[in-house]
Design an enzyme around this catalytic site. Structure first.
Site, PDB file in Angstrom:
ATOM      1  N   PHE A 151       0.799  -1.231   0.000  1.00 47.66           N
ATOM      2  CA  PHE A 151       0.000   0.000   0.000  1.00 47.66           C
ATOM      3  C   PHE A 151       0.831   1.279   0.000  1.00 47.66           C
ATOM      4  CE2 PHE A 151       0.823  -0.264   4.580  1.00 47.66           C
ATOM      5  CZ  PHE A 151       1.037   1.069   4.893  1.00 47.66           C
ATOM      6  N   LYS A 175      -1.638  -7.031  -9.498  1.00 50.20           N
ATOM      7  CA  LYS A 175      -2.640  -6.938  -8.418  1.00 50.20           C
ATOM      8  C   LYS A 175      -2.197  -5.800  -7.510  1.00 50.20           C
ATOM      9  CE  LYS A 175      -3.424  -8.241  -4.447  1.00 50.20           C
ATOM     10  NZ  LYS A 175      -3.878  -7.048  -3.673  1.00 50.20           N
ATOM     11  N   GLU A 178      -5.204  -3.537  -2.240  1.00 47.36           N
ATOM     12  CA  GLU A 178      -6.644  -3.253  -2.096  1.00 47.36           C
ATOM     13  C   GLU A 178      -6.891  -1.979  -1.287  1.00 47.36           C
ATOM     14  OE1 GLU A 178      -4.856  -5.694  -0.888  1.00 47.36           O
ATOM     15  OE2 GLU A 178      -5.702  -6.650   0.901  1.00 47.36           O
ATOM     16  N   SER A 228       4.981  -7.222   3.161  1.00 55.19           N
ATOM     17  CA  SER A 228       5.555  -7.606   4.456  1.00 55.19           C
ATOM     18  C   SER A 228       6.355  -8.908   4.322  1.00 55.19           C
ATOM     19  CB  SER A 228       4.429  -7.802   5.464  1.00 55.19           C
ATOM     20  OG  SER A 228       3.568  -8.819   5.000  1.00 55.19           O
ATOM     21  N   CYS A 283       9.445   1.866   3.109  1.00 57.43           N
ATOM     22  CA  CYS A 283      10.316   0.706   3.375  1.00 57.43           C
ATOM     23  C   CYS A 283      11.738   1.175   3.656  1.00 57.43           C
ATOM     24  CB  CYS A 283      10.300  -0.252   2.203  1.00 57.43           C
ATOM     25  SG  CYS A 283      10.695   0.567   0.665  1.00 57.43           S
ATOM     26  N   GLU A 390       9.180  -4.516  12.921  1.00 52.43           N
ATOM     27  CA  GLU A 390       8.865  -3.391  12.027  1.00 52.43           C
ATOM     28  C   GLU A 390       7.534  -2.812  12.485  1.00 52.43           C
ATOM     29  OE1 GLU A 390       7.102  -3.963   8.099  1.00 52.43           O
ATOM     30  OE2 GLU A 390       8.632  -2.648   7.271  1.00 52.43           O
TER      31      GLU A 390
END
Ligand code: NAD
Length: 493
Positions: A151, A175, A178, A228, A283, A390
């Site tokens: 995301f 993909k 979402e 992740s 990240c 994290e």
């Protein structure tokens, strides 16, 4: 008013999904519903993969100079509509407009880099590899690739792969996350307008069900995944079992080492941007500061905490603030906010000192937003959960050691190794850090050492399960198979 339901893009057409469910996509600053995203079912993945598979034979044999032609047009269109794209991105993701512009710049840079595919995809030839023989390495397109995105960079991360996969002659199914599907929808409108032939690029909206169907699909040759580590590990395992090639880039905990000679005015400003930009959801965001020496430690703590208090938290699309360089928006969801706050509580319980607590932050006009303020822990020891995990929010832990070797050990012992940076003017320390820090991307007086599109991007240890990184020449190798020709002709009689 009923919000727009997003489309899938399959075989050159935008199509309504026969989704199992349709979910709201919300602005994380305000809670406003922006659009609705269908959670596609595996049958829709089948259709997208079938379209990509059908397009592969002709696309893979289309001359490379023609394959990059629509990418030039796409880059032009992305430049032209940059501001509109950035606002769509900010509205669904919550980062600041300057951050979105920086993201879009890098996304376009990747398209531009892929336009050089006639040079990048060249193979090698060894004349006289044996008596009267030549050896040649061809870089061949492979087939259908799946691209699964996180995301936090709705445009840039998928573009570490999309333009290279297409330019090398492969076909793809993307993909998007979402949580932030609107940006990719708009980018697919641009790819359509740029004239990429039908079936070459396909988009399926959905959650893990759609992602799993893509990973498991027998006609998919490889997966580029970013997200992740928990999911990256699953992707790596599944792909290895089904003989797919894969790149699976995962989570991070990036360390900033501050040496006694560091130029503190610049360093503090740089660390604030690194730790709180995108509300700590990059990240490459730093979330662990390691000071070397007691004297510099006291100065870093007091100056960093003071600077953290000054960070402006607001709706990034609030016209009063939208061009603010260092503005912190919300985190992506109520669930993520609750996790971040639970980690802050864990830090307190495990004995770290909470020097600045970002819980309970109220942002005017954003009562339904998911805001967490800058949070700083001191007296942190390696092994505490707030150091090993994290957190992916604006939570910074500060550790103190006596020597650079101890700082390097903390980095080496950590499960993640995405980025690491050192602040120093000393060439010896900098070089030692470059060579010895166990991370994939290193910064010297650079708090976010994210490589430009022309260089590889990726970490090490549990931050990346892949032997080939994203972007640049590395990703060209991922999307092509080396075919080695050994050739001879006998002398004419
Ligand atoms: P995530 O792992 O929750 O989701 C990533 C993608 O995987 C989404 O598209 C999601 O739908 C899909 N997914 C979720 N569960 C799945 C499953 N079981 N099987 C297959 N697919 C599944 O990650 P996120 O929360 O969207 O993104 C944040 C994470 O991404 C952070 O850990 C961050 O460090 C990481 N990240 C890493 C890099 C890097 O370069 N290493 C870059 C960006 C983000």
């Amino acid at each position: 008013m009923e919000k727009k339901v997003l489309f899938n893009y399959i075989d050159g057409r935008f199509v309504a999904a026969e989704a199992a469910s349709v979910e709201d996509v919300c602005n994380p600053s305000t809670g406003e519903v922006i659009s609705r995203v269908p959670y596609s079912v595996p049958a829709e993945i089948d259709c997208a993969v079938a379209a990509a598979r059908a397009a592969f034979p002709s696309w893979s044999r289309t001359p490379v100079s023609r394959r990059v032609k629509p990418l030039f047009d796409l880059a032009h269109e992305m430049h032209r509509r940059e501001e509109e794209l950035c606002r769509v991105l900010v509205r669904e993701m919550g980062k600041s407009l300057p951050d979105a512009r920086a993201e879009m710049k890098r996304a376009v840079e990747n398209v531009e880099a892929a336009c050089a595919m006639p040079l990048l995809q060249q193979g090698e030839k060894l004349v006289d590899c044996s008596a009267d023989m030549d050896g040649e390495v061809l870089r061949m397109p492979v087939g259908v690739f799946g691209i699964i995105a996180p995301f936090n960079f709705p445009a840039m991360v998928p573009f570490w792969f999309i333009p290279y996969a297409v330019a090398t002659g492969n076909t793809i199914v993307v993909k998007a996350s979402e949580l932030v599907p609107n940006t990719m929808q708009m980018l697919f409108e641009m790819m359509h307008a740029a004239g990429i032939p039908k079936g070459v690029v396909n988009l399926v909206n959905g959650d893990r069900v759609a992602a799993e169907a893509l990973i498991d699909h027998p006609d998919v040759a490889g997966i580029s995944f970013v997200g992740s580590t928990r999911v990256a590990a699953l992707v790596a395992e599944k792909c290895a079992k089904t003989h797919k090639r894969f790149q699976a880039l995962g989570s991070a905990k990036n360390h900033l080492v501050v040496m006694p000679d560091a130029k503190l005015d610049d360093v503090v400003r740089n660390m604030v941007t690194s730790c709180y930009g995108c509300a700590g959801q990059r990240c490459m965001a730093s979330s662990a500061i390691v000071t070397v020496g007691r004297e510099i430690h006291e100065q870093v703590v007091s100056r960093f905490v003071a600077a953290s208090r000054e960070v402006l938290a607001a709706d990034p699309l609030d016209p009063k603030h939208e061009n603010e360089g260092m503005l912190m928006g919300p985190v992506i969801s109520a669930k993520n906010k609750a996790f971040i706050e639970s980690m802050i509580q864990r830090g307190v319980e495990q004995g770290a000192t909470l020097a600045l607590d970002g819980r309970g932050l109220q942002v005017p006009g954003c009562a339904c937003g998911h805001f967490v303020g800058p949070t700083v822990f001191t007296d942190v020891k390696p092994g505490m959960d707030i150091h090993t995990t994290e957190i992916f929010g604006p939570v910074v832990v500060i550790l103190n050691v006596d020597t650079l070797d101890e700082a390097l050990k903390i980095i080496a012992d950590h499960q993640y190794g995405n980025g690491a940076s050192i602040y120093t003017q000393n060439g010896y320390w900098a070089r030692k850090f470059e060579l010895e820090a166990r991370a994939g991307m290193i910064g010297i007086n650079v708090g976010i050492p994210a490589p430009v599109a022309f260089l590889p991007f990726g970490g090490t240890k549990h931050s990346a399960y892949a032997d080939i990184k994203a972007q640049g020449r590395d990703v060209v190798r991922f999307f092509t198979e080396a075919k080695v020709i050994t050739r001879r002709f006998w002398k004419e009689d």
